[in-house]
Design a protein around this motif. Sequence first.
Motif, PDB file in Angstrom:
ATOM      1  N   ILE A  12       0.866  -1.493   0.014  1.00 12.38           N
ATOM      2  CA  ILE A  12      -0.298  -0.176   0.243  1.00 12.38           C
ATOM      3  C   ILE A  12       1.083   1.658   0.185  1.00 12.38           C
ATOM      4  O   ILE A  12       0.644   2.386  -0.380  1.00 12.38           O
ATOM      5  CB  ILE A  12      -0.913   0.242   1.191  1.00 12.38           C
ATOM      6  CG1 ILE A  12      -1.896  -1.402   1.083  1.00 12.38           C
ATOM      7  CG2 ILE A  12      -1.494   0.837   1.880  1.00 12.38           C
ATOM      8  CD1 ILE A  12      -2.557  -1.442   2.324  1.00 12.38           C
ATOM      9  N   ARG A  13       2.267   1.587   0.739  1.00  7.53           N
ATOM     10  CA  ARG A  13       2.488   2.560   0.934  1.00  7.53           C
ATOM     11  C   ARG A  13       3.635   2.676  -0.529  1.00  7.53           C
ATOM     12  O   ARG A  13       3.506   3.487  -0.971  1.00  7.53           O
ATOM     13  CB  ARG A  13       3.936   2.362   1.880  1.00  7.53           C
ATOM     14  CG  ARG A  13       3.299   2.036   2.942  1.00  7.53           C
ATOM     15  CD  ARG A  13       4.108   1.632   4.602  1.00  7.53           C
ATOM     16  NE  ARG A  13       3.965   2.305   5.662  1.00  7.53           N
ATOM     17  CZ  ARG A  13       4.048   3.076   7.003  1.00  7.53           C
ATOM     18  NH1 ARG A  13       4.287   3.789   6.562  1.00  7.53           N
ATOM     19  NH2 ARG A  13       3.649   2.372   7.475  1.00  7.53           N
ATOM     20  N   LEU A  16       0.532   3.814  -2.844  1.00  9.05           N
ATOM     21  CA  LEU A  16       0.743   5.392  -2.503  1.00  9.05           C
ATOM     22  C   LEU A  16       1.450   6.354  -3.234  1.00  9.05           C
ATOM     23  O   LEU A  16       1.629   7.753  -3.738  1.00  9.05           O
ATOM     24  CB  LEU A  16       0.361   5.130  -1.337  1.00  9.05           C
ATOM     25  CG  LEU A  16      -0.152   6.976  -0.226  1.00  9.05           C
ATOM     26  CD1 LEU A  16      -1.613   6.867  -1.047  1.00  9.05           C
ATOM     27  CD2 LEU A  16      -0.607   6.868   0.426  1.00  9.05           C
ATOM     28  N   THR A  19       1.774   6.990  -6.776  1.00  5.87           N
ATOM     29  CA  THR A  19       1.375   7.713  -6.803  1.00  5.87           C
ATOM     30  C   THR A  19       1.186   9.557  -6.710  1.00  5.87           C
ATOM     31  O   THR A  19       0.782  10.348  -7.749  1.00  5.87           O
ATOM     32  CB  THR A  19      -0.593   7.324  -6.535  1.00  5.87           C
ATOM     33  OG1 THR A  19      -0.522   6.167  -6.528  1.00  5.87           O
ATOM     34  CG2 THR A  19      -1.516   8.230  -6.869  1.00  5.87           C
ATOM     35  N   MET A  20       1.419   9.692  -5.452  1.00 10.28           N
ATOM     36  CA  MET A  20       1.874  10.023  -5.362  1.00 10.28           C
ATOM     37  C   MET A  20       3.218  11.349  -5.413  1.00 10.28           C
ATOM     38  O   MET A  20       2.686  12.562  -5.893  1.00 10.28           O
ATOM     39  CB  MET A  20       2.292  10.935  -3.431  1.00 10.28           C
ATOM     40  CG  MET A  20       1.053  10.571  -2.151  1.00 10.28           C
ATOM     41  SD  MET A  20       0.966  10.180  -1.089  1.00 10.28           S
ATOM     42  CE  MET A  20       2.758  10.421  -0.536  1.00 10.28           C
ATOM     43  N   SER A  44       6.791  11.942  -0.479  1.00 12.05           N
ATOM     44  CA  SER A  44       6.192  10.610  -1.414  1.00 12.05           C
ATOM     45  C   SER A  44       7.519   9.600  -1.930  1.00 12.05           C
ATOM     46  O   SER A  44       7.655   8.271  -1.103  1.00 12.05           O
ATOM     47  CB  SER A  44       5.942  11.431  -3.411  1.00 12.05           C
ATOM     48  OG  SER A  44       4.508  12.109  -2.468  1.00 12.05           O
ATOM     49  N   THR A  47       7.377   7.689   1.489  1.00 14.91           N
ATOM     50  CA  THR A  47       6.906   6.460   1.457  1.00 14.91           C
ATOM     51  C   THR A  47       6.912   5.549   0.457  1.00 14.91           C
ATOM     52  O   THR A  47       7.261   4.577   0.531  1.00 14.91           O
ATOM     53  CB  THR A  47       5.029   7.231   0.671  1.00 14.91           C
ATOM     54  OG1 THR A  47       5.030   8.452   1.601  1.00 14.91           O
ATOM     55  CG2 THR A  47       4.527   6.256   0.932  1.00 14.91           C
TER      56      THR A  47
END
Length: 109
Positions: A12-13, A16, A19-20, A44, A47
């Motif tokens: 998930i990280r 995400l 995407t970020m 980002s 992450t």
Amino acid sequence: MKPNIGFLNAFIRLVLGFTMISFAIARLSKRPSCTKNQLFAFFSAKTIAEGLMRYCPVTAWIKSSSTSTQEKAEGSDSDEAFQLMTDFIKTVASPKTDEATSVNQDVNI
């Protein structure tokens, strides 16, 4: 570093984070000197790194602080406080046998 997040959390990280960072790069292409967009890109990337390494420093810090709190709670201060509370509950819950109670019983008879 020992991994402290699970596989699903890491996945998930990664999703995400990618995407970020895509969003941040798109915004940086319009305004490259904007500090807000640069910080967004940095977090980002952080992450993404957490997802790749499966290690989160914040999670490690929270776990270590909760462990140290539990160790403090298991110390002698906690045992003393528990003993005081136990004595207090026994005192409050025990039946009263003082003079005022015995006088009231004599009057009612």
